[in-house]
Design an enzyme around this catalytic site. Structure first.
Site, short mmCIF file in Angstrom:
data_model
loop_
_atom_site.label_atom_id
_atom_site.label_comp_id
_atom_site.label_asym_id
_atom_site.label_seq_id
_atom_site.Cartn_x
_atom_site.Cartn_y
_atom_site.Cartn_z
N HIS A 106 0.83 -1.21 0.00
CA HIS A 106 0.00 0.00 0.00
C HIS A 106 0.87 1.27 0.00
O HIS A 106 2.08 1.19 -0.23
CB HIS A 106 -1.00 -0.05 1.16
CG HIS A 106 -1.62 -1.42 1.31
ND1 HIS A 106 -2.61 -1.88 0.47
CD2 HIS A 106 -1.34 -2.46 2.15
CE1 HIS A 106 -2.94 -3.13 0.81
NE2 HIS A 106 -2.18 -3.51 1.81
N GLU A 150 -2.06 0.39 7.89
CA GLU A 150 -1.17 -0.67 7.41
C GLU A 150 -0.02 -0.11 6.59
O GLU A 150 1.11 -0.60 6.69
CB GLU A 150 -1.98 -1.67 6.57
CG GLU A 150 -1.13 -2.83 6.06
CD GLU A 150 -1.89 -3.75 5.11
OE1 GLU A 150 -3.12 -3.57 4.96
OE2 GLU A 150 -1.25 -4.63 4.51
N HIS A 181 3.00 -7.00 4.63
CA HIS A 181 1.63 -6.55 4.87
C HIS A 181 1.22 -6.84 6.30
O HIS A 181 1.94 -7.50 7.05
CB HIS A 181 0.66 -7.30 3.93
CG HIS A 181 0.72 -6.85 2.50
ND1 HIS A 181 -0.21 -6.01 1.94
CD2 HIS A 181 1.63 -7.12 1.52
CE1 HIS A 181 0.11 -5.78 0.67
NE2 HIS A 181 1.23 -6.44 0.40
N GLU A 227 1.99 -11.56 5.97
CA GLU A 227 0.95 -10.86 6.73
C GLU A 227 1.37 -10.94 8.19
O GLU A 227 1.21 -11.96 8.85
CB GLU A 227 -0.43 -11.50 6.50
CG GLU A 227 -0.91 -11.45 5.05
CD GLU A 227 -1.50 -10.09 4.66
OE1 GLU A 227 -1.52 -9.17 5.50
OE2 GLU A 227 -1.94 -9.95 3.49
ZN LIG Z 1 -2.00 -5.31 2.79
#
Ligand SMILES: [Zn+2]
Length: 277
Positions: free
Chosen positions: A67, A104, A159, A238
């Site tokens: 992102h 995030e 992430h 993640e």
């Molecule tokens: Zn993400």
């Protein structure tokens, strides 16, 4: 892939023995005379990694912080469809955030910068897909292209998930065969990278394996453009579930983020230095 996992575990065990031997030689030939163990900046649990200044010299590592800080204000730009390897997906997304509003994109950028410093300290060339947290994108196909263009030896997209608040833990996503079949060559090394990253991240952070998604902290997916388009070993990490209160506390803590970065660096180092069976 139980037999492959066993072979990989055995390779790790061999690496540990090798490295213990390496450390012992360092002590016996050390010039300090202090009797202290050689300084190392990487200890994955009980394992010592070859984390000296030159252990990753000549290696190129792509870190892809997910992102970006400008995405939320650029809906049209990031929602346009791009090639995702035999399918189309949005250029990029805004990402998750904690209930307190820690985004995030800020988390992934902070962890990636910290991990880059650690890996550069081991001699690696580290390329980031973005060098600030205020821009837009890049699109997922561009992120993959950057790793391909530098012929990265390993690529990690960092992430944190936006899963159900009741679920916690981390997981690593490795590629399965994409819709266009073009990532076949990276499936095996990416699976090894995923296992190494799981080991490093788990031991450096103490974060549990996700209890709401994946299997024992690993999943294999064919719907992520970043994995379908990669031609170098690549995984998504993640790190935690930002919507879970306990995980949110951890990701918001700079000390934990340093542990997370250490986990990324150690996992990648393990992947690049463990002997192959
Ligand atoms: Zn993400």
């Amino acid at each position: 892939m139980p037999s492959q996992s066993r072979a990989f575990a055995m390779a790790f065990a061999a690496a540990v023995l090798l490295l213990v031997g390496f450390a012992a030689r360092g002590v016996s030939s050390g010039s300090s005379g202090s009797g202290a163990l050689p300084r190392t900046d990487a200890a994955v649990g009980g394992m010592s990694l070859p984390a000296g200044q030159d252990s990753l010299r000549g290696r190129t590592i792509l870190l892809d912080p997910g992102h970006n800080g400008g995405n939320a204000a650029a809906a049209a730009a990031i929602s346009r469809k791009v090639d995702a390897g035999g399918m189309e997906k949005e250029c990029d997304t805004v990402g998750a955030e904690t209930d307190d509003g820690y985004p995030e994109h800020a988390f992934t950028y902070d962890v990636a910068v910290r991990a880059a410093a650690l890996l550069r300290g081991r001699g690696a060339m580290v390329v980031l897909t973005r060098t600030d947290d205020s821009g837009v994108g890049p699109c997922i196909n561009e992120r993959a292209r950057i790793g391909n263009d530098v012929h990265a030896d390993a690529a990690v997209s960092v992430h944190a998930d936006g899963g159900p608040p009741s679920g916690s833990g981390f997981h690593v996503i490795a590629p399965s065969l994409g819709p266009d079949g073009a990532n076949a060559v990276i499936l095996a090394p990416s699976a090894r990278l995923a296992e190494a990253l799981r080991m490093g991240f788990e031991r450096d952070t103490g974060e549990p394996r996700a209890d709401y998604v994946a299997d024992a902290g690993l999943s294999f997916r064919a719907d992520l453009g970043g994995l379908n388009l990669s031609r170098v070993p690549k995984v998504f990490l993640e790190c935690a579930n930002m919507r879970n209160p306990a995980d949110a506390t951890r990701v918001s803590d700079a000390t934990w983020r340093q542990h997370a970065a250490q986990g990324v660096a150690d996992g990648v180092t393990l992947f690049l230095t463990a002997p192959r069976s």
